[in-house]
Design a protein around this motif. Structure first.
Motif, PDB file in Angstrom:
ATOM      1  N   THR A  76     -22.642  34.057  69.015  1.00  0.00           N
ATOM      2  CA  THR A  76     -21.569  33.217  69.557  1.00  0.00           C
ATOM      3  C   THR A  76     -20.574  32.937  68.600  1.00  0.00           C
ATOM      4  O   THR A  76     -21.029  32.984  67.266  1.00  0.00           O
ATOM      5  CB  THR A  76     -22.029  31.726  69.809  1.00  0.00           C
ATOM      6  OG1 THR A  76     -20.884  30.877  70.177  1.00  0.00           O
ATOM      7  CG2 THR A  76     -22.982  31.140  68.886  1.00  0.00           C
ATOM      8  N   GLY A  77     -19.132  33.183  68.861  1.00  0.00           N
ATOM      9  CA  GLY A  77     -18.056  33.165  67.770  1.00  0.00           C
ATOM     10  C   GLY A  77     -17.723  34.605  67.467  1.00  0.00           C
ATOM     11  O   GLY A  77     -18.257  35.373  67.506  1.00  0.00           O
ATOM     12  N   GLY A  78     -16.454  34.527  66.993  1.00  0.00           N
ATOM     13  CA  GLY A  78     -15.715  35.842  66.347  1.00  0.00           C
ATOM     14  C   GLY A  78     -15.394  36.881  67.526  1.00  0.00           C
ATOM     15  O   GLY A  78     -14.878  37.864  67.108  1.00  0.00           O
ATOM     16  N   THR A  79     -15.051  36.261  68.642  1.00  0.00           N
ATOM     17  CA  THR A  79     -14.732  37.062  69.902  1.00  0.00           C
ATOM     18  C   THR A  79     -13.274  37.079  70.173  1.00  0.00           C
ATOM     19  O   THR A  79     -12.865  37.564  71.124  1.00  0.00           O
ATOM     20  CB  THR A  79     -15.618  37.194  70.987  1.00  0.00           C
ATOM     21  OG1 THR A  79     -15.521  35.651  71.550  1.00  0.00           O
ATOM     22  CG2 THR A  79     -16.984  37.347  70.884  1.00  0.00           C
ATOM     23  N   PHE A 106     -17.901  37.866  82.503  1.00  0.00           N
ATOM     24  CA  PHE A 106     -17.711  36.639  81.560  1.00  0.00           C
ATOM     25  C   PHE A 106     -16.242  36.088  81.969  1.00  0.00           C
ATOM     26  O   PHE A 106     -16.097  35.051  82.241  1.00  0.00           O
ATOM     27  CB  PHE A 106     -18.152  36.917  80.278  1.00  0.00           C
ATOM     28  CG  PHE A 106     -17.773  35.613  79.565  1.00  0.00           C
ATOM     29  CD1 PHE A 106     -18.460  34.680  79.327  1.00  0.00           C
ATOM     30  CD2 PHE A 106     -16.518  35.471  78.800  1.00  0.00           C
ATOM     31  CE1 PHE A 106     -18.185  33.441  78.580  1.00  0.00           C
ATOM     32  CE2 PHE A 106     -16.161  34.522  78.128  1.00  0.00           C
ATOM     33  CZ  PHE A 106     -17.017  33.350  78.100  1.00  0.00           C
ATOM     34  N   ARG A 107     -15.371  37.060  81.686  1.00  0.00           N
ATOM     35  CA  ARG A 107     -13.951  36.720  82.295  1.00  0.00           C
ATOM     36  C   ARG A 107     -13.685  36.114  83.529  1.00  0.00           C
ATOM     37  O   ARG A 107     -13.069  35.191  83.815  1.00  0.00           O
ATOM     38  CB  ARG A 107     -13.101  37.902  81.741  1.00  0.00           C
ATOM     39  CG  ARG A 107     -13.042  38.134  80.018  1.00  0.00           C
ATOM     40  CD  ARG A 107     -11.879  39.046  79.716  1.00  0.00           C
ATOM     41  NE  ARG A 107     -12.346  40.445  80.130  1.00  0.00           N
ATOM     42  CZ  ARG A 107     -13.281  41.050  78.997  1.00  0.00           C
ATOM     43  NH1 ARG A 107     -13.857  40.500  78.130  1.00  0.00           N
ATOM     44  NH2 ARG A 107     -13.714  42.043  79.417  1.00  0.00           N
ATOM     45  N   GLN A 108     -14.185  36.814  84.390  1.00  0.00           N
ATOM     46  CA  GLN A 108     -14.139  36.277  85.834  1.00  0.00           C
ATOM     47  C   GLN A 108     -14.813  35.042  86.020  1.00  0.00           C
ATOM     48  O   GLN A 108     -14.002  34.046  86.676  1.00  0.00           O
ATOM     49  CB  GLN A 108     -14.983  37.396  86.817  1.00  0.00           C
ATOM     50  CG  GLN A 108     -14.709  37.026  88.210  1.00  0.00           C
ATOM     51  CD  GLN A 108     -15.732  37.918  89.115  1.00  0.00           C
ATOM     52  OE1 GLN A 108     -16.246  38.913  88.695  1.00  0.00           O
ATOM     53  NE2 GLN A 108     -15.991  37.587  90.469  1.00  0.00           N
ATOM     54  N   ILE A 114     -11.148  28.061  82.070  1.00  0.00           N
ATOM     55  CA  ILE A 114     -10.048  28.123  81.270  1.00  0.00           C
ATOM     56  C   ILE A 114      -8.881  28.755  81.650  1.00  0.00           C
ATOM     57  O   ILE A 114      -8.015  28.932  81.031  1.00  0.00           O
ATOM     58  CB  ILE A 114     -10.531  28.519  79.872  1.00  0.00           C
ATOM     59  CG1 ILE A 114     -10.916  30.093  80.069  1.00  0.00           C
ATOM     60  CG2 ILE A 114     -11.584  27.668  79.218  1.00  0.00           C
ATOM     61  CD1 ILE A 114     -11.214  30.783  78.838  1.00  0.00           C
ATOM     62  N   GLY A 115      -8.638  29.049  83.093  1.00  0.00           N
ATOM     63  CA  GLY A 115      -7.333  29.689  83.499  1.00  0.00           C
ATOM     64  C   GLY A 115      -7.234  31.249  82.804  1.00  0.00           C
ATOM     65  O   GLY A 115      -8.064  31.989  82.396  1.00  0.00           O
ATOM     66  N   GLN A 120      -7.892  36.032  76.658  1.00  0.00           N
ATOM     67  CA  GLN A 120      -8.182  36.476  75.280  1.00  0.00           C
ATOM     68  C   GLN A 120      -9.510  36.422  74.668  1.00  0.00           C
ATOM     69  O   GLN A 120      -9.883  36.659  73.592  1.00  0.00           O
ATOM     70  CB  GLN A 120      -7.345  35.237  74.340  1.00  0.00           C
ATOM     71  CG  GLN A 120      -5.760  35.304  74.612  1.00  0.00           C
ATOM     72  CD  GLN A 120      -5.329  34.405  73.779  1.00  0.00           C
ATOM     73  OE1 GLN A 120      -5.665  34.088  72.558  1.00  0.00           O
ATOM     74  NE2 GLN A 120      -4.009  33.935  73.888  1.00  0.00           N
ATOM     75  N   SER A 121     -10.390  36.510  75.635  1.00  0.00           N
ATOM     76  CA  SER A 121     -11.797  36.643  75.413  1.00  0.00           C
ATOM     77  C   SER A 121     -12.154  38.106  75.116  1.00  0.00           C
ATOM     78  O   SER A 121     -12.239  38.891  76.104  1.00  0.00           O
ATOM     79  CB  SER A 121     -12.845  36.070  76.435  1.00  0.00           C
ATOM     80  OG  SER A 121     -14.012  36.416  76.287  1.00  0.00           O
TER      81      SER A 121
END
Length: 173
Positions: A76-79, A106-108, A114-115, A120-121
């Motif tokens: 978790t983190g840094g992505t 994940f983005r879907q 978070i819209g 940005q992920s």
């Protein structure tokens, strides 16, 4: 298409929080992942907070990948896109196979929470030496989304039509 019923297979999981600022007291994301994995019946055998440094991330991840006793790593983190966010750059070269669908899915599933910020992920996942590695954003909400919508099922041998458990190394006896 019929499937044979499988039994639950508990996995040995390492958790890595990638952060220059988190401590054990403030690591809510790593704590969430540890609790969720344990509640699901898995064993959390290692938990670390690692500075957002490509080489420190790679060194610890490589040790987990080489270990016969760790079958999954949850990072978790840094992505993101902040100056020191370097988890994708650290991890992608270590993968034998990248799980392209993880970042996409994940983005879907994140868009409802978070819209358009989900663009940005840079969440990613891959398989290395029989170890599945999931790299997700550092917020507790992102970890909860990833665990509940993707990871929990993919680490469960009973999930059909497929999961990652059969592709993972067997722990040392």
């Amino acid at each position: 298409m019929s499937h044979t019923e499988s039994a639950f297979v508990p996995l040995n999981i390492a958790i890595m929080t990638i952060s220059d600022t988190r401590t054990e007291d403030t690591d809510t994301s790593g704590r969430y992942l540890a609790t969720a994995a344990t509640d699901a019946g898995h064993f959390v055998v290692a938990k670390h907070i690692v500075p957002d440094d490509i080489y420190q991330i790679r060194a610890l991840a490589s040790a987990h990948i080489a270990s016969q006793n760790i079958q999954a790593v949850l990072m978790t983190g840094g992505t993101g896109f902040a100056g020191r966010d370097s988890t994708p750059e650290a991890m992608a070269p270590l993968f034998d196979k990248q799980v392209e669908g993880f970042g996409e899915l994940f983005r879907q599933v994140s868009v409802d929470d978070i819209g358009s910020s989900t663009i940005q992920s840079r969440a990613l996942a891959g398989l290395a030496n029989g170890t599945i590695i999931f790299c997700m954003p550092g917020s507790s909400g992102a970890c909860k989304t990833a665990w509940q919508h993707i990871i929990a099922e993919q680490l469960d041998a009973r999930h059909r039509p497929c999961n990652f458990v059969a592709n993972l190394k067997k722990p040392a006896q």
